[in-house]
Design an enzyme around this catalytic site. Structure first.
Site, mmCIF file in Angstrom:
data_model
loop_
_atom_site.group_PDB
_atom_site.id
_atom_site.type_symbol
_atom_site.label_atom_id
_atom_site.label_comp_id
_atom_site.label_asym_id
_atom_site.label_seq_id
_atom_site.Cartn_x
_atom_site.Cartn_y
_atom_site.Cartn_z
ATOM 1 C CB SER A 1 -1.087 -0.179 1.290
ATOM 2 O OG SER A 1 -1.851 1.226 1.065
ATOM 3 C CG ASP B 1 -2.542 3.888 -2.011
ATOM 4 O OD1 ASP B 1 -3.386 3.789 -2.754
ATOM 5 O OD2 ASP B 1 -2.342 3.208 -0.824
ATOM 6 C CG ASP C 1 -3.035 -0.474 -2.612
ATOM 7 O OD1 ASP C 1 -2.481 0.728 -2.279
ATOM 8 O OD2 ASP C 1 -3.504 -1.354 -1.982
ATOM 9 C CG ASP D 1 -6.202 1.278 -0.932
ATOM 10 O OD1 ASP D 1 -5.043 1.933 -1.180
ATOM 11 O OD2 ASP D 1 -6.121 0.242 -0.121
HETATM 12 MG MG MG Z 1 -3.497 1.353 -0.509
#
Ligand code: MG
Length: 459
Positions: free
Chosen positions: A111, A253, A255, A257
């Site tokens: 992340s 960010d 990834d 999300d």
């Molecule tokens: Mg993330």
């Protein structure tokens, strides 16, 4: 670096080359696979009978290939077939778990953590991380090396699937009015921090008729700045907005999300506004329930209340929010860290959902992003972390309960006190000797008053 490998409810996170090695990754894959086999075939599952399917995606970190291969090897050794989704967002994996009818999904990502980290995030067949008791079970299998291996003819196979982005984009487009957004020809600046979001987000924005100025959009995994989309880290995006006279700037960010927004003047508006803006659009169309954690801004309650709706508050943790969303049939959910969830796409925080809903709100109202932000109203928030002696956290919670007797109290996760002018959330950490204190109020002075009260209890 001698930091500990973190094994939590959301999976494993560690430092590549130090404590996160291919053997750890393979064994974690074995633990998850064994858990899935027992879930589907009973506790004495040895791997025969119908086969399980698990899909795997990864963010752009260079170590992603290595860890993905190791996890896939672990699953195949149990007779589980693996679908390799390649370099995709976390929400993309959740979309494909549903689309392909998988029993589980795995995302190789750390992340927003710095580049030396990577992680293995687990999703069940419903696209949500395992609940606490199941996460504990997987962890125990990992430590006990309790793995349901199969013999050579029964090993799993790996195939690839490159349809994640297309499926993901289609689902996001299905929740907005593509023509209405396209008609506005928005100019959008985008910073994907060289993560997994760049490629798919540019395709989505093209579908929405936007003119895009993208930075850090190559998924090299070599992050151009510290990857958490905070005010300090996304300054360059503000400049890109200004230079290109963009209507809005979006920061993701690695990834993808989490989503942070920069207004048309290049000013960072704060991650708490991402969910509030998305909710403002959703609640303008219909009323219902929203779900979020106890540490998220009261802006969501104001927006829901205006529409005759209601907010369900959960313990901190994405899976808690997602499960509440399913249970209460919520029309929107998310977290104050810029995570927006819409079940019509997937039960996972998704920056693409946030982007589409915010552009839809701008298109329908004809208002600028700064106008929309000012309509929501302003709260002041402070997030602090204080060191405490062992056992002291419990005392502080008891003391706080005796002090704030007039407040509305929620004890789902630490203590949250709701006052007329704001709220205070006190959460003892499970992993370190600290208490986290989050306070939000209509004035800076009120925030300080609540923080000071806690400080007095600590000392
Ligand atoms: Mg993330």
């Amino acid at each position: 670096m001698d930091e500990k490998l973190i094994i939590s409810i959301s999976g494993v996170r560690g430092i590549v080359g130090a404590n996160l090695t291919p053997s750890i990754a393979a064994e974690y894959g074995c633990a998850f696979g064994t858990f899935l086999k027992e879930r589907f075939f009973g506790s004495r599952a040895t791997g025969h009978g119908s086969r399980l399917l698990v899909c795997i995606g990864r963010d752009s970190r260079t170590s992603g290939q290595m860890l993905k291969s190791a996890v896939a090897a672990g699953l195949c050794a149990l007779g589980i077939d693996v679908i390799d989704l390649g370099l995709v967002t976390t929400a993309g994996v959740a979309v494909m778990v549903g689309e392909l009818g998988c029993s589980g999904g795995i995302v190789i990502t750390a992340s927003h953590n710095p580049i030396q980290y990577n992680g293995i995030k687990l999703l069940l067949g419903n696209g949500i991380a395992p609940p606490l008791d199941q996460a504990e079970q997987i962890k125990q299998y990992f430590f006990d090396k309790r793995f349901a291996f199969v013999d050579s003819p029964n090993c799993g196979k790996v195939t690839s699937n490159e349809l994640t982005d297309a499926n993901h984009i289609n689902r996001v487009l299905s929740i907005v009015d593509k023509e209405a957004i396209s008609a506005k020809k928005f100019k959008v600046a985008l910073d994907s921090v060289n993560g997994a979001g760049g490629r798919v987000t540019k395709k989505l924005l093209a579908e929405l008729g936007c003119e895009v100025s993208a930075i850090n959009d190559e998924p090299t995994g070599l992050f151009a700045h510290a990857p958490e989309p905070t005010r300090e880290n996304v300054k360059e995006l503000g400049e890109v907005v200004k230079v290109n006279r963009a209507d809005i700037g979006f920061a993701q960010d690695p990834d993808a999300d989490r989503l942070a927004i920069v207004d048309e003047a290049g000013a960072y508006i704060g991650e708490e506004y991402t969910l509030a803006l998305a909710a403002k659009y959703i609640f303008s169309k219909r009323t219902g329930k929203a779900a979020t954690n106890l540490s998220t801004s009261r802006m969501l309650d104001d927006i829901a209340a205006k529409a005759g709706g209601q907010v369900i508050r959960t313990a901190v943790g994405e899976a808690n929010v997602a499960n509440a969303m399913l249970e209460h049939d919520c029309i929107i959910a998310g977290e104050g860290n810029g995570g927006v969830i819409d079940l019509r796409v997937s039960p996972v925080r998704d920056s693409l959902v946030g982007i589409a809903l915010v552009l839809q709100l701008m298109a329908e109202t004809g208002k600028t992003i700064s106008q929309l932000v000012s309509e929501i109203g302003k709260y002041y928030m402070r997030k602090d972390k204080f060191a405490v002696e062992p056992g002291q956290a419990k005392q502080i919670l008891e003391l706080a309960k005796k002090t704030f007797t007039g407040a509305k109290l929620n004890t789902t996760d630490g203590c949250r006190f709701d006052f007329d002018d704001g709220w205070l959330h006190i959460r003892p950490s499970n992993t370190e000797p600290v208490v986290r204190v989050i306070a939000e109020a209509t004035s800076k002075e009120a925030v300080q008053k609540y923080i000071d009260a806690i400080l007095k209890m600590i000392h």
